[in-house]
Design a protein around this motif. Structure first.
Motif, short mmCIF file in Angstrom:
data_model
loop_
_atom_site.label_atom_id
_atom_site.label_comp_id
_atom_site.label_asym_id
_atom_site.label_seq_id
_atom_site.Cartn_x
_atom_site.Cartn_y
_atom_site.Cartn_z
N SER A 80 43.95 39.66 40.76
CA SER A 80 44.68 38.39 40.61
C SER A 80 45.53 38.08 41.84
CB SER A 80 45.56 38.45 39.35
OG SER A 80 46.46 39.54 39.42
N THR A 81 45.86 39.11 42.65
CA THR A 81 46.58 38.87 43.91
C THR A 81 45.60 38.41 44.99
OG1 THR A 81 48.18 40.60 43.36
CG2 THR A 81 48.07 39.93 45.67
N ALA A 88 42.97 36.88 44.46
CA ALA A 88 42.33 35.64 44.02
C ALA A 88 42.71 34.44 44.88
CB ALA A 88 42.68 35.37 42.55
N LYS A 89 44.00 34.35 45.24
CA LYS A 89 44.48 33.16 45.96
C LYS A 89 43.74 32.98 47.29
CE LYS A 89 48.75 30.87 47.17
NZ LYS A 89 50.17 31.06 47.53
#
Lengths: 270, 270
Positions: free
Chosen positions: B191-192, B194-195
């Motif tokens: 999720s980190t 992902a950006k």
């Protein structure tokens, strides 16, 4: 009740992942006496996910749709939003999902970011199914007389949510008792067995028979014979299954003197 | 060229078999630069096989349909006849298929039976694809500007026919050069990442990026990063792939000081 399993993700269409999720879900639905009538796999595209829902509902008359994949934090994880769009629901922050996600990250000293919060957005009337293995919660939506269950694509997470929430929820919809058994048939080619099996299956519409070749059709034939019987709730499925299995074995033995059968008609209730 | 893979057999819908055939075929089509846009699995039913063809052609605009399953000797093996019915062809004995089947059985001193001869029946204009592994031949049908290839469901037979006939036939339809690579990203949650990945994928429509979680999102994150680049025939796909991979790695390193990357941007032409 008719079910369609929809698998979402380009990794499936590109063959980088073998779709074991569809097999797990189908097997478990059958155990509940829910018929799976089709599997559909599409990419992470709003248009194609919408098509898949349309096909499940309009072509296959699905009462239940189970989806896997596309619930994670990355840009291409769009299943939840696709669900909202397709079923005409507002796409909102689900309080239960948000609480769970926040607790999971905060307990590990990690910040909430837009990508992480995104996993808490769901159709407005949906129920969040908490994820005992990973982060992204599953989604239960009941709309227009359809049940839609969306689960993550990571098998351990999908199975974790299934065991924790989905199976107990779906049990009430099962309409059949099912029992099954399998035997190993040695020494006779599948194409020879076919005639008897064909006739028996035609004469017994509630019995499903399938041979799986394990050896070589002409050199050393070995076939797994799978027998499944489906009965109404007032019948004992194991007794019916044992009876049908013995009946079929008798026919095969009589017509194929060289046939060696490994295993007994030990039926398991499912 | 757009392709749909149709898998036929109740054993798939009942989850007794994991559909590895669809993954094999999809992977090999992608290697050829042919886009797989959907997978559909249905039971051994004329109605549902016909629905699957309809969906492939009308909903997903498939130019190519590859089916597996339902070509054997048993009563529920109806794919070939379903093909004849759907495409409005006479269902006839194919001479090449018949010769091959007869030779295989006769060389082993076995009789031809109606169940065995059935495997030689095909749509009238179809070409038989000889089976180097088992008995049932594959089917190649070109009709209404569509290419339909039907292969057996037994993976070894399906792959045998693919290697012997299908790949060389389809090569001329591939329109893209594709290269791929994968790296292992350790220490930073999906999720980190992902950006940055989301932004890079949006900025580079010809690059496909996917992370596959191998560890735990919050406790010891490990992600496989798969990068695929698709280029026109006049470009060198490996050079493009290496350039894109290095560019992306640079971004990830700059924004995630704790990130450990295992592997290099070694791209393979596909």
């Amino acid at each position: 009740m008719k079910a369609v399993v929809i698998s979402i993700g380009y990794e499936i269409l590109q063959g980088r992942v073998i779709n074991s999720n569809a097999a797990f879900i189908s097997r478990r639905l059958m155990l509940l006496g829910i018929d799976v009538v089709a599997h559909i796999s599409v990419g992470d595209s709003f248009e194609d996910i919408s098509k898949a829902f349309d096909i499940a509902i309009k072509e296959f008359n699905a009462d239940l749709i189970v989806t896997t994949g596309g619930l994670g934090p990355t840009y291409d994880d769009i299943t939840s939003e696709a669900l909202s769009r397709y079923f005409g629901e507002e796409h909102v922050l689900n309080e239960d999902a948000f609480r769970e996600i926040r607790e999971k990250y905060e307990s590990r000293g990690m910040m909430l970011t837009p990508e992480r919060i995104k996993m808490a957005y769901m159709p407005k009337s949906a129920k969040s199914l908490s994820n005992p293995v990973g982060i992204a919660p599953g989604i239960l939506l009941m709309k227009n007389n359809k049940i839609i269950i969306s689960l993550p694509g990571v098998p351990a997470e999908m199975e974790g949510i299934w065991e924790a929430h989905v199976e107990s929820f779906l049990r009430r919809y099962g309409t059949k008792n099912i029992a099954e058994t399998s035997l190993t048939l040695i020494g006779v080619p599948e194409s020879t067995l076919a005639k008897d099996l064909n006739k028996y299956a035609r004469d017994n519409p509630d019995v499903y028979i399938k041979t799986h070749p394990k050896g070589h059709e002409t050199r050393g034939p070995v076939n797994e014979l799978y027998i499944m019987t489906s009965t109404s709730k007032d019948q004992d499925p194991e007794i019916i299954c044992i009876r049908k299995c013995r009946e079929l074995i008798e026919i095969l033995r009589n017509n194929n003197p060289n046939l060696i059968i490994e295993g007994d008609c030990v039926c398991k209730n499912k």
